[in-house]
Design a protein around this motif. Structure first.
Motif, PDB file in Angstrom:
ATOM      1  N   LYS A  23      30.053  44.758   6.687  1.00 26.26           N
ATOM      2  CA  LYS A  23      30.176  44.976   5.227  1.00 26.26           C
ATOM      3  C   LYS A  23      30.776  43.736   4.571  1.00 26.26           C
ATOM      4  CE  LYS A  23      28.847  49.356   5.318  1.00 26.26           C
ATOM      5  NZ  LYS A  23      27.529  49.762   4.799  1.00 26.26           N
ATOM      6  N   ARG A  24      30.543  42.590   5.181  1.00 30.18           N
ATOM      7  CA  ARG A  24      31.051  41.302   4.672  1.00 30.18           C
ATOM      8  C   ARG A  24      32.560  41.361   4.423  1.00 30.18           C
ATOM      9  NH1 ARG A  24      26.693  41.082   6.358  1.00 30.18           N
ATOM     10  NH2 ARG A  24      24.794  40.277   5.350  1.00 30.18           N
ATOM     11  N   ALA A  62      33.921  40.024   0.869  1.00 28.18           N
ATOM     12  CA  ALA A  62      33.110  40.313  -0.333  1.00 28.18           C
ATOM     13  C   ALA A  62      33.957  41.036  -1.371  1.00 28.18           C
ATOM     14  CB  ALA A  62      31.897  41.144   0.044  1.00 28.18           C
ATOM     15  N   LEU A  66      33.258  48.345  -3.034  1.00 33.13           N
ATOM     16  CA  LEU A  66      32.770  48.958  -4.275  1.00 33.13           C
ATOM     17  C   LEU A  66      32.523  50.454  -4.111  1.00 33.13           C
ATOM     18  CD1 LEU A  66      30.378  46.101  -5.498  1.00 33.13           C
ATOM     19  CD2 LEU A  66      32.630  46.681  -6.411  1.00 33.13           C
ATOM     20  N   ARG A 246      20.609  48.453  -5.672  1.00 32.78           N
ATOM     21  CA  ARG A 246      19.785  47.237  -5.820  1.00 32.78           C
ATOM     22  C   ARG A 246      18.643  47.168  -4.822  1.00 32.78           C
ATOM     23  NH1 ARG A 246      23.333  43.428  -2.118  1.00 32.78           N
ATOM     24  NH2 ARG A 246      23.950  45.333  -1.051  1.00 32.78           N
TER      25      ARG A 246
HETATM   26  N1  COA Z   1      31.768  46.773  -1.264  1.00 31.49           N
HETATM   27  C1  COA Z   1      31.100  47.620  -0.444  1.00 31.49           C
HETATM   28  N2  COA Z   1      30.103  47.219   0.362  1.00 31.49           N
HETATM   29  C2  COA Z   1      29.774  45.911   0.338  1.00 31.49           C
HETATM   30  C3  COA Z   1      30.411  44.987  -0.488  1.00 31.49           C
HETATM   31  C4  COA Z   1      31.466  45.462  -1.318  1.00 31.49           C
HETATM   32  N3  COA Z   1      32.173  44.646  -2.105  1.00 31.49           N
HETATM   33  N4  COA Z   1      29.864  43.771  -0.296  1.00 31.49           N
HETATM   34  C5  COA Z   1      28.898  43.927   0.622  1.00 31.49           C
HETATM   35  N5  COA Z   1      28.845  45.228   1.006  1.00 31.49           N
HETATM   36  C6  COA Z   1      27.948  45.828   2.005  1.00 31.49           C
HETATM   37  C7  COA Z   1      26.537  46.000   1.442  1.00 31.49           C
HETATM   38  O1  COA Z   1      26.414  47.225   0.727  1.00 31.49           O
HETATM   39  C8  COA Z   1      25.726  45.982   2.723  1.00 31.49           C
HETATM   40  O2  COA Z   1      25.865  47.238   3.345  1.00 31.49           O
HETATM   41  P1  COA Z   1      24.571  47.938   4.051  1.00 31.49           P
HETATM   42  O3  COA Z   1      24.208  46.983   5.160  1.00 31.49           O
HETATM   43  O4  COA Z   1      25.089  49.237   4.520  1.00 31.49           O
HETATM   44  O5  COA Z   1      23.517  48.010   2.973  1.00 31.49           O
HETATM   45  C9  COA Z   1      26.484  44.971   3.606  1.00 31.49           C
HETATM   46  O6  COA Z   1      27.798  44.922   3.088  1.00 31.49           O
HETATM   47  C10 COA Z   1      25.901  43.581   3.561  1.00 31.49           C
HETATM   48  O7  COA Z   1      25.821  43.188   2.196  1.00 31.49           O
HETATM   49  P2  COA Z   1      24.602  42.315   1.617  1.00 31.49           P
HETATM   50  O8  COA Z   1      24.694  42.371   0.138  1.00 31.49           O
HETATM   51  O9  COA Z   1      23.332  42.744   2.246  1.00 31.49           O
HETATM   52  O10 COA Z   1      25.015  40.871   2.166  1.00 31.49           O
HETATM   53  P3  COA Z   1      24.580  39.443   1.605  1.00 31.49           P
HETATM   54  O11 COA Z   1      25.080  38.457   2.596  1.00 31.49           O
HETATM   55  O12 COA Z   1      23.135  39.436   1.223  1.00 31.49           O
HETATM   56  O13 COA Z   1      25.402  39.276   0.228  1.00 31.49           O
HETATM   57  C11 COA Z   1      27.408  39.327  -1.119  1.00 31.49           C
HETATM   58  C12 COA Z   1      26.805  39.144   0.280  1.00 31.49           C
HETATM   59  C13 COA Z   1      28.920  39.227  -0.986  1.00 31.49           C
HETATM   60  C14 COA Z   1      26.881  38.227  -2.076  1.00 31.49           C
HETATM   61  C15 COA Z   1      26.982  40.699  -1.693  1.00 31.49           C
HETATM   62  O14 COA Z   1      27.157  41.695  -0.676  1.00 31.49           O
HETATM   63  C16 COA Z   1      27.774  41.140  -2.894  1.00 31.49           C
HETATM   64  O15 COA Z   1      27.521  40.665  -3.993  1.00 31.49           O
HETATM   65  N6  COA Z   1      28.754  42.042  -2.704  1.00 31.49           N
HETATM   66  C17 COA Z   1      29.529  42.601  -3.787  1.00 31.49           C
HETATM   67  C18 COA Z   1      30.620  41.633  -4.188  1.00 31.49           C
HETATM   68  C19 COA Z   1      31.506  42.222  -5.248  1.00 31.49           C
HETATM   69  O16 COA Z   1      31.079  42.475  -6.352  1.00 31.49           O
HETATM   70  N7  COA Z   1      32.774  42.491  -4.885  1.00 31.49           N
HETATM   71  C20 COA Z   1      33.737  43.122  -5.723  1.00 31.49           C
HETATM   72  C21 COA Z   1      34.582  42.107  -6.402  1.00 31.49           C
HETATM   73  S1  COA Z   1      35.848  42.873  -7.415  1.00 31.49           S
END
Ligand code: COA
Length: 248
Positions: A23-24, A62, A66, A246
Motif C-alpha cells: 500500500k506504498r 503515500a 485514505l 479511479r
Molecule cells: N491510502 C490508502 N491506500 C493507498 C494510498 C493511500 N494514501 N496510497 C496508495 N494506496 C494503495 C492503493 O489503493 C493500491 O492498493 P490496491 O493495490 O489494493 O489497489 C496500492 O496502495 C498501490 O497504489 P497505486 O496507486 O497502484 O501505486 P502507484 O505506485 O501507481 O502510485 C501513489 C503511488 C502514491 C502516486 C498513489 O498511490 C497515490 O496517489 N496515493 C494517494 C496519495 C495521497 O493522496 N495521500 C494522502 C495525502 S494526505
C-alpha cells in the motif's frame, strides 16, 4: 501478523521502518499509534542516541491511509496521529530520515521535524492536501514558509504539484540526494557519527535549533481542528472516494 512499523535498536541507533509496501506504506491509525509509541520509547531509552526513519520496499510513504480517512477519520485532539505528531514535534534526540520513491502528504510534512534528510535520486514529493479538500498538518503551515519562504511554500501547499529530489535539495528540504544504493549508507553514516557525540550537547543544540517549540505544538493543534472539520466535508469525502474509484 506482519508488523507494519518495524523498530530496532543497534549501537545507539533506533531504526523505525514503515513496512506496508503493498500500500506504498500508507499510514493507518494503528501505524501512527505504533510510531508515536516507538518515538516516546526511544526518547526514554538511554541506549538510544539517534533515530532513523525510513520506508521499506523502495518507497517512503503515500501519506495517510485514505481508506482510514473515509472509514475511521481521526476526531478530537487525542488520537493516534495527534500523539505521533506531538512525539515528533517534541523529540529531543536527533531525527534522520532516508526517503525514496513516493514521499506524499505527511511523508513530506514529517521531514520538517527531522534534523537531517537524505533522498534517493528518484524520490517524488507531493503535498496534495488542498486537492483532497484538506489543510496542511504537522505544523507545515508554519515550518515550511520558515524553511523555504512564503512563495515556495504556497507553491508546494496550494498548487500541490509533484516535485523531484533535485527540487527538494534546491529548496533546502533535504540535505543530500544520492543513488538509491547509497541511501542507507549515507543515513547510517550520519547516525553513527551523531551516536558517538556527547548526547547532552546534541540534545541542547537541537533544543536551540527547534525553539520555541510551543509555537509548533500550538500550530499543530490549530491545524488539527481545521483538518478534522475538513475531513467530514463533502469536498474531502468526494476526493477520497475518487481515489478508490479511479481504476474501476
Ligand atoms: N491510502 C490508502 N491506500 C493507498 C494510498 C493511500 N494514501 N496510497 C496508495 N494506496 C494503495 C492503493 O489503493 C493500491 O492498493 P490496491 O493495490 O489494493 O489497489 C496500492 O496502495 C498501490 O497504489 P497505486 O496507486 O497502484 O501505486 P502507484 O505506485 O501507481 O502510485 C501513489 C503511488 C502514491 C502516486 C498513489 O498511490 C497515490 O496517489 N496515493 C494517494 C496519495 C495521497 O493522496 N495521500 C494522502 C495525502 S494526505
Amino acid at each position: 501478523m506482519t508488523e507494519l512499523v518495524l523498530y530496532q535498536v543497534t549501537d545507539g541507533i533506533a531504526e523505525l521502518t514503515l513496512n506496508r509496501p503493498d500500500k506504498r506504506n500508507a499510514i493507518t491509525s494503528a501505524m501512527y499509534e505504533s510510531l508515536g509509541h516507538h518515538l516516546r520509547e526511544a526518547e526514554l531509552d538511554a541506549e538510544v542516541r539517534v533515530l532513523l526513519l525510513q520506508g521499506g520496499g523502495g518507497t517512503f510513504t503515500a501519506g495517510n491511509d485514505l481508506r482510514d480517512f473515509l472509514d475511521d477519520p481521526p476526531s478530537g485532539p487525542d488520537t493516534p496521529v495527534a500523539r505521533f505528531l506531538h512525539a515528533l514535534a517534541t523529540a529531543r534526540k536527533p531525527l534522520i530520515a532516508a526517503v525514496d520513491g513516493w514521499v506524499v502528504g505527511i511523508g513530506v510534512t514529517l521531514l520538517l521535524h527531522c534534523d537531517l534528510v537524505v533522498a534517493g535520486e528518484g524520490a517524488l514529493f507531493q503535498t496534495p492536501f488542498v486537492d483532497l479538500g484538506l489543510v496542511p498538518e504537522a505544523a507545515s503551515s508554519l515550518l515550511l514558509p520558515r524553511m523555504v519562504g512564503h512563495h515556495k511554500a504556497a507553491e508546494i501547499l496550494l498548487l500541490g504539484e509533484r516535485f523531484t529530489a533535485a527540487d527538494a535539495l534546491a529548496w533546502g528540504l533535504v540535505n543530500r540526494v544520492v543513488g538509491t544504493s547509497e541511501l542507507r549508507t549515507v543515513a547510517l553514516g550520519w547516525a553513527t557519527s551523531l551516536a558517538a557525540k556527547p548526547p547532552g550537547a546534541l540534545q541542547l543544540t537541537k533544543d536551540l535549533l527547534r525553539s520555541p517549540r510551543h509555537q509548533v505544538v500550538d500550530r499543530i493543534a490549530e491545524e488539527t481542528e481545521m483538518f478534522t472539520r475538513q475531513l467530514a466535508s463533502p469536498e474531502a469525502i468526494g476526493a477520497f472516494e475518487a481515489f478508490f474509484d479511479r481504476s474501476r
